[in-house]
Design an enzyme around this catalytic site. Structure first.
Site, short mmCIF file in Angstrom:
data_model
loop_
_atom_site.label_atom_id
_atom_site.label_comp_id
_atom_site.label_asym_id
_atom_site.label_seq_id
_atom_site.Cartn_x
_atom_site.Cartn_y
_atom_site.Cartn_z
N HIS A 157 0.88 -1.20 0.14
CA HIS A 157 -0.03 0.22 -0.06
C HIS A 157 0.97 1.32 0.08
O HIS A 157 2.05 1.17 -0.08
CB HIS A 157 -1.03 0.09 1.29
CG HIS A 157 -0.28 0.01 2.62
ND1 HIS A 157 0.09 -1.14 3.30
CD2 HIS A 157 0.39 0.95 3.41
CE1 HIS A 157 0.64 -1.07 4.39
NE2 HIS A 157 0.71 0.46 4.42
N TYR A 174 -3.57 3.57 2.12
CA TYR A 174 -4.50 3.09 1.32
C TYR A 174 -3.96 2.05 0.21
O TYR A 174 -2.75 2.34 -0.04
CB TYR A 174 -5.05 4.16 0.48
CG TYR A 174 -5.98 5.20 1.24
CD1 TYR A 174 -7.41 4.86 1.58
CD2 TYR A 174 -5.44 6.11 1.83
CE1 TYR A 174 -8.06 5.83 2.36
CE2 TYR A 174 -6.24 7.12 2.75
CZ TYR A 174 -7.48 6.94 2.99
OH TYR A 174 -8.33 7.83 3.79
N THR A 175 -4.72 1.30 -0.36
CA THR A 175 -4.39 0.54 -1.60
C THR A 175 -4.78 0.80 -2.80
O THR A 175 -6.13 0.53 -3.06
CB THR A 175 -4.70 -1.04 -0.86
OG1 THR A 175 -4.24 -1.25 0.35
CG2 THR A 175 -3.98 -2.07 -2.15
N CYS A 329 -8.87 -8.55 5.95
CA CYS A 329 -8.62 -7.32 5.80
C CYS A 329 -10.22 -6.59 6.12
O CYS A 329 -10.88 -6.78 5.43
CB CYS A 329 -8.04 -6.73 4.59
SG CYS A 329 -7.67 -4.86 4.64
#
Length: 355
Positions: A157, A174-175, A329
Site C-alpha cells: 500500500h 490506502y491500497t 482485511c
C-alpha cells in the site's frame, strides 16, 4: 567438374542522375548466375539469406535513402552472395544484427522504474473523480508521464497525507485498485466516513488538486504460484488489497492460483467494486469465486446474511493445508472475529495474513 549454367536476363535500371549516380557504375555487371554442383550454398539457403539482407536494408535505411535504391535487380544481389568472400561478410553482418536486436529486446523488456519514494512524499495530480455512491468515490491520479508506472508491489500500500477538518496533518494508508499494468495513472477507491480525518481531505479534493504520497509500504510479499489457493475474508473498504492481489493473480497467464473471496458489508449499497468483482468471476469462473455477505440484505438476496461465520468460511474458503493461505482485511472487530474463527477451524498462523 560438370556445371549447369542458368542464364537470367534482367532489365537494366533507369539511369540515376542525382547524387547517388555513382552507384550505377558500381553495380555488378554480371546478368547470369552459375550454380555449380556441390556449391557451398544451396538454392534455398541463398534465397533465405537474400531475403534477410534485402529486408534488413529496407528496415534500417528506408528513412534515409530513396526507395529506388532498393529496386536493384534481384539477380545482381544473388551474384554478390555467390562469392565466398561476400558470404563471410554477410555472416558477420547477420551476427551483428542478431546481437543488436537482442540488446534492443533486453532494453525494451527491462522493468520500468516506479514513481514512488519510500522515504519522501511526492505530489500526484488528481485528474478525475467519479462518485460511486453517496460516500464512495474513485480518484484517478496522473503519473509523471503516460508510460510511467507507480511501482507498487502486489499487496502493498501507499501512505497518503492530507489535512483534517481542523487543518491538522493526517497520514493514512490506502491500497490502489490499479496495477503496474495500468500505466500513466493510479486509482484509489475511497469510502469517506462522516468523522474520518482523512475522509475529510478526500471529500474536499477537486480535479487539479495534488495528493502527497509515499511508499511502497507493507509486509505482504507474493510470488506467482507460491500457494495453490487463497481464501480472502474482507469487510468494507478492506476489499481494496484483496482486489489488487486477485487482479494480479488472475491477469497473469502463468499463475494458476485460485482465489476464494468472502466479502462482508452492511447493505447492498456498501459493496465496493462489485461490478469489477463480478467481472473477474465471469472472466475467470474456474479460478475466482466471490460470496457476498450482508448484515442488512435486500428482500431478494441469494448471498450470506448476518456476520461472516465459521460455516461460511468452511463452505467458501479452501480447507487448511500447507499450500493455501487465508488473507484478512476489514474493521478491527471483524479481523478479531475472523482470527478466532480461523483458529477454531485449525488454520495455523503460517496459513494466515492480515493486512
Amino acid at each position: 567438374m560438370m556445371c549447369e549454367r542458368l542464364v537470367v536476363v534482367a532489365p537494366n535500371p533507369s539511369p540515376v542522375t542525382n547524387q547517388y549516380s555513382f552507384l550505377q557504375n558500381q553495380r555488378p555487371s554480371l546478368h547470369s548466375l552459375t550454380y555449380q554442383q556441390g556449391s557451398t550454398l544451396s538454392h534455398t539457403y541463398q534465397f533465405f539469406i537474400f531475403l534477410l539482407l534485402y529486408y534488413h536494408c529496407i528496415f534500417f535505411f528506408s528513412l534515409h535513402t530513396p526507395i529506388f535504391l532498393f529496386t536493384l535487380p534481384i539477380i545482381q544481389i544473388m551474384d554478390f552472395l555467390h562469392a565466398p568472400e561476400n558470404q563471410v561478410l554477410l555472416a558477420v553482418a547477420v551476427a551483428a544484427v542478431a546481437v543488436g536486436l537482442g540488446a534492443v529486446f533486453l532494453f525494451s523488456s527491462k522493468k520500468r522504474k516506479g514513481c514512488l519514494d519510500p522515504e519522501n512524499f511526492k505530489q500526484f495530480k488528481l485528474v478525475k473523480r467519479a462518485q460511486l455512491s453517496h460516500n464512495v468515490a474513485k480518484f484517478t491520479f496522473a503519473l509523471p508521464t503516460p508510460t510511467s508506472v507507480l511501482g507498487l508491489p502486489i499487496g502493498q500500500h501507499i501512505s497518503c497525507r492530507g489535512n483534517d477538518a481542523q487543518g491538522e496533518e493526517v497520514v493514512k494508508p490506502y491500497t490502489p485498485t490499479t496495477l503496474d499494468s495500468d500505466i500513466g495513472h493510479f486509482e484509489l477507491v475511497i469510502k469517506m466516513y462522516p468523522q474520518g480525518r482523512m475522509s475529510h481531505h478526500f471529500r474536499e479534493m477537486r480535479v487539479g488538486d495534488y495528493l502527497a504520497v509515499k511508499g511502497p509500504k507493507g509486509r505482504f510479499k507474493y510470488q506467482p504460484g507460491e500457494v495453490r489457493a487463497f481464501g480472502m475474508l474482507a469487510g468494507g473498504s478492506g476489499i481494496t488489497p484483496m482486489f489488487q492481489v486477485a487482479r494480479a493473480i488472475l491477469e497473469n497467464p502463468n499463475d494458476r492460483t485460485k482465489v476464494h473471496l468472502v466479502y462482508a458489508n452492511v447493505t447492498y449499497e456498501d459493496i465496493l467494486l462489485k461490478e469489477e468483482l463480478d467481472g473477474l468471476a465471469s472472466n475467470y469462473p474456474d479460478r475466482f469465486k466471490v460470496y457476498y455477505v450482508l448484515n442488512q440484505p435486500p428482500e431478494v438476496w441469494d448471498g450470506g446474511v448476518g456476520f461472516v461465520s465459521k460455516e461460511m468460511i468452511q463452505a467458501h474458503c479452501p480447507a487448511p493445508a500447507h499450500d493455501i493461505k487465508i488473507l484478512r482485511c476489514g474493521p478491527p472487530p471483524m479481523n478479531k472475529a475472523m482470527a478466532a474463527h480461523l483458529e477454531a477451524l485449525e488454520y495455523s498462523p503460517e496459513m494466515q495474513f492480515q493486512f
